[in-house]
Design an enzyme around this catalytic site. Structure first.
Site, PDB file in Angstrom:
ATOM      1  CB  CYS A 236      -0.603   2.534   4.063  1.00 19.16           C
ATOM      2  SG  CYS A 236      -2.078   1.872   3.296  1.00 19.16           S
ATOM      3  CG  ASP A 237       3.145   1.251   4.496  1.00 20.02           C
ATOM      4  OD1 ASP A 237       2.710   1.768   5.533  1.00 20.02           O
ATOM      5  OD2 ASP A 237       2.932   0.066   4.179  1.00 20.02           O
TER       6      ASP A 237
ATOM      7  CB  CYS B 280      -0.921  -0.021   1.225  1.00 21.50           C
ATOM      8  SG  CYS B 280      -1.873   1.496   1.405  1.00 21.50           S
TER       9      CYS B 280
END
Ligand code: NAP
Length: 315
Positions: free
Chosen positions: A137-138, A134
């Site tokens: 997200c990261d 992701c």
């Protein structure tokens, strides 16, 4: 006797939420079951550029938040429960969660799909420690660092472009010598100075003690093996595999008809081979897996469920 819902929807991504909205709006007693949090895969997407009408700063999470609000405003209930078993053998269907068992006149399966894993040594151990599925997200963790993106489809190339906003350099590793991604997406990537390509190559191993430190690549044409180590001053780099998806349909095996890859087979009305059971979104066999087609599936499934209930239970 426990309460009987008109429709239980398993999954709360765009397909499940759209089904919930349509079912609740048709005054059906509607329950949407979600495993973790609402949204499905789209909440891992930073930019939703191709959902009609979403142009101004639309992100996956903001789109989902509005879909949830709308479904709830029409009266759809939501519960967090992980469905572990289903029984579709009788007129009243049973959906067994870890917390409760739910009964319904009709069920809509909208469980979606999950990222396919590379299946190489080190991948599982280093997930969350440099390996991520992701970018939204990261990506932030890799600000100023290097990143490897694996795959050549729309997801890989789009996410690689997104990652260039954070990373110093993004290398796309693809197993062939041409990308699968849409031409418009490819063009953007080829123009981006921060993106490099390694062609005809796959990942053999990801190595590191508690954090990604190196990646072992194999050139499929020459057989050459290369180990790429993190620069000493960086200590690590990111590895983002985007190599497609697998349907989340395991619990429905033997209960509804599927293709050999596990995608649920429906007709144009989202009907499975079981009366009163529908499938919508990425979990079903289809040619275009997008938010726009997922919500359309959900709407169709809910309307069909309403017609089915009217005919079978209310006549
Ligand atoms: P995909 O289109 O199936 O592409 C998967 C990519 O990973 C392919 O390039 C494939 O290589 C490669 N691959 C598969 N298994 C591999 C393995 N074991 N090792 C190395 N590489 C491997 O998947 P996707 O990009 O996730 O897209 C899924 C669907 O969502 C598609 O229908 C796509 O159009 C859609 N999507 C659309 C958008 C958009 O419209 N903006 C954005 C994201 C996704 P080969 O090319 O050699 O097969």
């Amino acid at each position: 006797m426990s309460e009987i819902y008109d429709v239980v929807i398993i999954g709360s991504g765009p397909a499940g939420l759209a089904a919930g909205l349509y079912a609740a709006r048709a005054k059906m007693k509607t329950l949407i079951l979600e495993k973790n949090k609402a949204g499905g895969q789209i909440v891992t997407t930073n930019e939703v550029a191709n959902y009609p009408g979403s142009i101004e700063n639309a992100t996956g999470p903001s789109l989902i938040a509005r879909m949830v609000k709308q479904a709830e405003e029409f009266g759809a209930q939501r519960k967090k429960d992980n469905v572990v078993e289903v029984d579709f053998s009788e007129k009243i269907k049973k959906v067994k969660g870890e917390k409760e068992e739910y009964k319904a006149k009709a069920v809509i399966i909208a469980t979606g799909a999950t990222p396919r894993k590379l299946g190489v040594p080190g991948e599982a151990e280093l997930t969350g420690k440099g390996v991520s599925y992701c970018a939204t997200c990261d990506a932030d963790f890799f600000t100023g660092l290097e990143v490897f993106v694996i795959g050549g489809g729309d997801s890989a190339v789009e996410e690689a472009i997104y990652l260039t906003k954070f990373a110093r350099k993004v290398t796309i590793v693809h197993r062939r010598d041409e990308l699968r991604a849409a031409k418009s997406i490819q063009e953007k990537a080829f123009k981006n100075d921060k993106i490099e390509f390694i062609w005809n190559t796959t990942v053999k191993e990801i190595k590191g003690e508690g954090i990604v430190e190196s990646i072992v690549l194999e050139n499929l044409k020459t057989g050459e093996i290369t180990e790429y180590k993190a620069k000493e001053e960086d200590g690590t780099f990111g590895v983002f595999p985007f190599i497609g998806y697998i349907p989340l349909s395991e619990i429905f095996k033997g209960k509804v008809q599927m293709d050999e890859r596990g995608y649920i087979i429906t007709d144009v009305d989202m009907k499975t081979n079981v009366e009163g059971v529908y499938a919508a979104g990425d979990v079903r066999q289809k040619t275009l897996r997008q938010v726009v087609t997922a919500v359309a599936d959900g709407a169709i499934a809910a309307v069909q469920a309403e017609k089915y209930i009217e005919k079978v239970f209310n006549e």
